[in-house]
Design a protein around this motif. Structure first.
Motif, short mmCIF file in Angstrom:
data_model
loop_
_atom_site.label_atom_id
_atom_site.label_comp_id
_atom_site.label_asym_id
_atom_site.label_seq_id
_atom_site.Cartn_x
_atom_site.Cartn_y
_atom_site.Cartn_z
N HIS A 14 0.86 -5.43 0.99
CA HIS A 14 1.20 -4.04 1.28
C HIS A 14 1.82 -3.94 2.67
CE1 HIS A 14 0.80 0.35 1.33
NE2 HIS A 14 0.34 0.23 2.54
N LYS A 53 3.80 -0.74 3.75
CA LYS A 53 3.77 0.64 4.20
C LYS A 53 3.84 1.54 2.97
CE LYS A 53 8.81 0.85 4.57
NZ LYS A 53 9.99 1.16 5.41
N THR A 66 4.98 0.31 -0.49
CA THR A 66 6.03 -0.71 -0.37
C THR A 66 5.37 -2.08 -0.27
OG1 THR A 66 7.59 0.79 0.73
CG2 THR A 66 7.92 -1.58 1.05
N GLN A 79 10.51 -4.77 0.29
CA GLN A 79 11.21 -4.68 1.56
C GLN A 79 12.23 -5.80 1.71
OE1 GLN A 79 9.22 -3.06 5.01
NE2 GLN A 79 9.77 -4.89 6.19
N GLU A 131 12.50 2.78 -0.57
CA GLU A 131 11.65 2.33 0.53
C GLU A 131 11.99 3.04 1.84
OE1 GLU A 131 9.38 0.80 -0.77
OE2 GLU A 131 10.40 0.09 -2.57
#
Length: 272
Positions: free
Chosen positions: A37, A39, A47, A52, A75
């Motif tokens: 994880h 964010k 996200t 990412q 994102e």
């Protein structure tokens, strides 16, 4: 009919973006670090590390293209890359995050580019490398070892339909009527790619009744299905459009068009 000259140039850009994503996620997909994880994304969902990585990889070629872009991605939200953006990009850098994290080989990148006049829809299978794309009025195409124009299936009986379908408790009854009629039902885990399978005649329909599907994440797949001769609506039979609410969530039913009304009736019957 083939893509316009502008569409061809944008398709090359999409190829570069998807090449970057495929390369970036290949080494982390299926590993323990993929699901870390990071964010809460702009769309309000978690996200993961692989999300990412995919987004950063997709955006890199835009900085070298020579035109500015306004980008909407789940994102980072909405941002501008370059000066005087001439294009708007709706980007889902990794559709099928759960599959990618768990090493299930079915996930994609989805890109929709528009300058107000030209619209290009592009989806790439990140495992097999197959590319699907479409431009309004120019048809839909699959590119792997060759480039082929694609079209939806000709299946005209629901009892012969092969579909992919999603629902979510406590509304699972909405899909029961359909499941009792069709030949086979699957759940593959990457909506944009499943839409391309409908466009390519591999599936006869794709149904998502969770009420949580983001229009921005499937707008490319919608155009590809429509250009392949299929039909896409919400569960009430209304066409889906991008709205001012960029994170609008909806149901979606995509089919070869031959039994679309019948599917809508079965879904409606499941709500009672």
């Amino acid at each position: 009919m083939s893509l316009s000259s502008v569409g061809t140039s944008l398709k090359s850009l999409c190829d570069s973006m998807s090449d970057n994503v495929a390369s970036a996620v290949s080494s982390i997909a299926g590993t323990s670090g993929a699901g870390s994880h990071i964010k809460i994304g702009a769309d309000g969902t978690p996200t993961k590390a692989i999300d990412q990585i995919a987004e950063e990889a997709a955006l890199s070629p835009l900085r070298k293209f020579g035109s500015g872009f306004r980008v909407l991605s789940e994102e980072m939200g909405e941002s501008v890359i370059g000066e005087d953006p001439a294009y708007f990009i709706h980007l889902d850098p990794l559709d099928g995050t759960f599959n990618a994290i768990h090493g299930i080989p079915f996930y994609a990148v989805s890109i929709f580019i528009s300058d107000g006049t030209t619209h290009l829809a592009y989806v790439r299978d990140l495992v097999r490398g197959t590319r699907y794309y479409a431009e309004p009025g120019s048809g839909a195409y699959r590119e792997d070892s060759a480039v082929d124009r694609i079209k939806v299936s000709g299946t005209s009986s629901l009892r012969d339909f092969s579909i992919s379908a999603y629902t979510m408790r406590p509304r699972t009854s909405r899909i029961v009527g359909v499941g009792d009629v069709v030949r086979r039902m699957r759940n593959l885990g990457a909506a944009s790619l499943e839409l391309c399978y409908v466009a390519d005649g591999r599936l006869d329909a794709f149904i998502d009744l969770r009420g949580s599907l983001r229009v921005v994440d499937v707008i490319a797949g919608i155009l590809i299905v429509e250009e392949a001769g299929g039909t896409v609506t919400d569960s009430l039979g209304e066409k889906l459009h991008l709205s001012r609410n960029m994170w609008e969530r909806t149901d979606l039913i995509a089919s070869n068009g031959l039994m679309h009304r019948e599917i809508l009736k079965l879904v409606e019957g499941g709500t009672h």
